[in-house]
Design an enzyme around this catalytic site. Structure first.
Site, short mmCIF file in Angstrom:
data_model
loop_
_atom_site.label_atom_id
_atom_site.label_comp_id
_atom_site.label_asym_id
_atom_site.label_seq_id
_atom_site.Cartn_x
_atom_site.Cartn_y
_atom_site.Cartn_z
N ALA A 1 19.02 39.48 -45.37
CA ALA A 1 19.90 39.60 -46.53
C ALA A 1 21.34 39.81 -46.05
O ALA A 1 22.13 38.86 -46.01
CB ALA A 1 19.45 40.74 -47.42
N ARG A 2 21.66 41.03 -45.63
CA ARG A 2 23.07 41.31 -45.33
C ARG A 2 23.61 40.47 -44.18
O ARG A 2 24.74 39.97 -44.26
CB ARG A 2 23.26 42.80 -45.05
N CYS B 1 13.31 46.81 -55.77
CA CYS B 1 14.66 47.21 -56.21
C CYS B 1 14.65 48.67 -56.70
O CYS B 1 13.96 49.01 -57.65
CB CYS B 1 15.16 46.28 -57.32
N PRO C 1 16.37 37.33 -51.29
CA PRO C 1 16.93 37.32 -52.64
C PRO C 1 18.03 38.37 -52.70
O PRO C 1 17.85 39.48 -52.21
CB PRO C 1 15.74 37.74 -53.52
N MET C 2 19.16 38.00 -53.22
CA MET C 2 20.27 38.95 -53.31
C MET C 2 21.05 38.68 -54.58
O MET C 2 21.62 37.59 -54.75
CB MET C 2 21.22 38.77 -52.12
N ASN D 1 11.55 42.44 -43.35
CA ASN D 1 12.89 42.52 -43.93
C ASN D 1 13.48 43.91 -43.70
O ASN D 1 12.75 44.89 -43.67
CB ASN D 1 12.81 42.21 -45.44
N GLY D 2 14.80 43.93 -43.55
CA GLY D 2 15.48 45.22 -43.42
C GLY D 2 16.21 45.39 -42.09
O GLY D 2 16.77 46.44 -41.82
N GLN E 1 12.69 34.27 -57.45
CA GLN E 1 12.31 35.69 -57.54
C GLN E 1 12.60 36.24 -58.92
O GLN E 1 13.69 36.04 -59.45
CB GLN E 1 13.05 36.55 -56.51
C1 FNR Z 1 19.94 43.06 -52.22
N1 FNR Z 1 18.55 43.14 -52.14
C2 FNR Z 1 17.77 42.48 -53.07
N2 FNR Z 1 16.42 42.39 -52.90
C3 FNR Z 1 15.64 41.68 -53.76
O1 FNR Z 1 14.44 41.59 -53.56
N3 FNR Z 1 16.22 41.05 -54.83
C4 FNR Z 1 17.56 41.10 -55.06
O2 FNR Z 1 18.06 40.47 -56.01
C5 FNR Z 1 18.38 41.86 -54.18
N4 FNR Z 1 19.74 41.95 -54.37
C6 FNR Z 1 20.54 42.46 -53.36
C7 FNR Z 1 21.93 42.34 -53.44
C8 FNR Z 1 22.71 42.80 -52.39
C9 FNR Z 1 24.21 42.65 -52.48
C10 FNR Z 1 22.11 43.38 -51.25
C11 FNR Z 1 22.94 43.88 -50.10
C12 FNR Z 1 20.76 43.52 -51.18
C13 FNR Z 1 17.89 43.76 -50.97
C14 FNR Z 1 17.77 42.74 -49.86
O3 FNR Z 1 17.01 41.61 -50.25
C15 FNR Z 1 17.10 43.35 -48.62
O4 FNR Z 1 15.83 43.83 -48.96
C16 FNR Z 1 17.89 44.49 -48.01
O5 FNR Z 1 19.27 44.24 -47.97
C17 FNR Z 1 17.40 44.73 -46.57
O6 FNR Z 1 17.48 43.54 -45.80
P1 FNR Z 1 18.68 43.31 -44.73
O7 FNR Z 1 19.96 43.41 -45.49
O8 FNR Z 1 18.59 44.45 -43.74
O9 FNR Z 1 18.41 41.99 -44.12
#
Ligand code: FNR
Length: 490
Positions: free
Chosen positions: A242-243, A116, A18-19, A214-215, A87
């Site tokens: 995510a990223r 968050c 979710p992002m 995740n992460g 979510q």
């Molecule tokens: C996020 N993340 C995030 N997590 C979540 O649970 N709900 C959300 O709406 C968001 N929104 C969000 C926006 C943006 C622009 C970023 C970069 C990140 C966090 C994301 O889901 C994740 O937990 C972290 O980025 C770590 O995972 P990655 O990036 O290492 O795969």
């Protein structure tokens, strides 16, 4: 409650995390096309979602959850129904349940975000603030697990102490959730800090439900092959990206990533097809460009303001024109075809349509309720029974009418009880294919001349917004036949 499959297989799967601003429909569909098995929508706040109405968008062929200001808060479609996890951000079990019930028939699972760290989330007791209120976590998850027919999951961050993290994971497991996503960082840690695979692994060993790691985007997952290594390092059932997915969604492709140009084009096609807001489309494209955002292409993208201009930057102007023409033609065709425009959707045992009662569409002496009453009498059915609820949030009204043993309701909320009943009557009449008395509609002959006159007398008791205002209304009502008296009263 209908018995529905409560499983969502997270094993060996890769998920688009979710992002916010990224996890909208075009990106989710793209991730699915490239090989993601599960896609999460961006976190949507319960307070915003409870105000939304579910609307079938026949032009785009989507299901839209629309706020009172007509903004689409959540858009989804059939293609992702069995893959999309909804979510939400919440700190309130009952509100969470209301939202989950609103969306449950359109999604594969419901997730609660407990990770968050942003102030807008934590100050309302949501997101990472929940990690320090485990009783509230339990209350929310227990309520959701008991109250909805779809799997419920949650996404947490790790706590500073391993013991506390494992305790929390076990408590969460006992609520009956289907899986836990673990972002392997504490809420104080920033995205550039290394992810704690060992802690995710310990959680995976401590619980028996699937754990989604995740992460790992920044330093562990750069290509599709790395997804498996990350999963193994974290001892998890599956991986959530995510990223890495935001930078290049084709990371989900087992055959290898595609060029960014190709990915951006695929993305734009979905963005245009699903009428994505241009500022959101631009945001996602800029995330893909990353350090190329200052390149000539990046600068031209930066200057683009509309969907047409974004397409032009990528040489997709013909595609944009064709898409707009297709949408326009579909809009016109739907307007001309009342059957398509008024498609029924079942909400449990209630047939629903997004219908509003517009007084101006009906002659003053006739109302849809009156038509429905006459039709029921003719069919020797009991008088239609209306049941109306008012929601506290905006004091909107919604009625359900029972005719025979069937129930009908408009998905749209009205400003008065009378309007809500008229809207429910319209849904019923349209569902039954019975004329509803709109001006210009062929005469149905349902309502006799005498009754029209009687009704006209009754109608004058209502002001234009449906509020009774004539002091002698009771006297006039005495001249009406009994069912009509009831109708005018209602
Ligand atoms: C996020 N993340 C995030 N997590 C979540 O649970 N709900 C959300 O709406 C968001 N929104 C969000 C926006 C943006 C622009 C970023 C970069 C990140 C966090 C994301 O889901 C994740 O937990 C972290 O980025 C770590 O995972 P990655 O990036 O290492 O795969």
């Amino acid at each position: 409650m209908a018995q529905t499959v409560r499983r969502l297989c997270f094993c060996d799967k890769t998920a688009l995390a979710p992002m916010v601003r990224v996890g909208t429909l075009p990106m989710r569909l793209l991730a699915l096309d490239y090989g993601a098995d599960i896609v999460y929508c961006e976190e949507l706040i319960d307070i915003k979602m409870v105000q939304c109405t579910r609307v079938l968008n026949d032009v785009l062929e989507t299901v839209d959850f629309v706020a009172p200001d007509d903004r689409v808060v959540f858009r989804t479609c059939q293609r992702e129904k069995d893959h999309v996890v909804f979510q939400m951000g919440t700190a309130d079990p009952q509100r969470a349940l209301t939202v989950a019930r609103l969306v449950e028939n359109d999604v594969a699972a419901i997730d609660v975000n407990m990770g968050c760290p942003k102030e807008y989330s934590t100050k309302g007791g949501m997101g990472a603030a929940l990690l320090s209120t485990p009783d509230k976590i339990e209350a929310i998850l227990n309520t959701l697990v008991k109250g909805v027919s779809k799997p419920v999951t949650c996404k947490i961050r790790i706590l500073p102490s391993l013991e506390n993290t494992l305790d929390l994971a076990r408590r969460i497991e006992r609520t009956g959730v289907a899986a836990i996503a673990v972002h392997g960082r504490t809420k104080e840690e920033r995205p550039q800090h290394p992810v704690h695979c060992d802690v995710i692994q310990a959680v995976a060993q401590a619980v028996s439900i699937p754990v989604i790691a995740n992460g790992g985007s920044l330093d562990l997952v750069k290509s599709h092959g790395d997804i498996r290594s990350f999963r193994e390092a974290a001892g998890a059932s599956s991986v959530m990206l995510a990223r890495a997915a935001m930078w290049n969604p084709s990371v989900f492709r087992s055959q290898g990533a595609l060029s960014l140009e190709r990915v951006m084009e695929d993305y734009i096609r979905y963005a245009v097809r699903y009428d994505n807001h241009p500022s959101n489309t631009k945001y996602c494209l800029c995330q893909m460009l990353r350090d190329r955002v200052e390149s000539p292409l990046g600068k031209r993208l930066h200057a683009a303001q509309t969907g047409a201009e974004i397409c032009e930057v990528f040489g997709l102007e013909d595609f944009y024109e064709e898409s707009q023409a297709r949408l326009l033609a579909r809009r016109k065709a739907l307007r001309a075809d009342p059957c398509l425009a008024d498609r029924l959707t079942m909400d449990g045992d209630v047939a629903t349509m997004p219908v509003r009662f517009d007084r101006r569409e009906y002659p003053p002496q006739i109302t849809p309720k009156m038509h429905l009453l006459e039709w029921s009498r003719r069919e020797k059915l009991e008088q239609p029974a209306y049941e109306t609820v008012q929601r506290p949030l905006d004091r909107g009204f919604q009625s359900t009418v029972t005719v025979g043993d069937k129930k009908y309701r408009s998905t749209l909320w009205e400003k008065s009880k009378k309007f809500a009943e008229q809207a429910a009557a319209i849904v019923c009449l349209r569902a039954l294919g019975v004329p509803e008395g709109r001006s210009g509609e062929p005469e149905a002959g349902l309502v006799s001349k005498r009754k029209r006159e009687e009704k006209r007398a009754g109608e004058s008791e209502e002001s234009s917004n449906g509020v009774p205002d004539a002091p002698d209304s009771a006297c006039r009502k005495r001249h009406l036949s009994k069912p009509l008296q009831e109708e005018v009263k209602g």
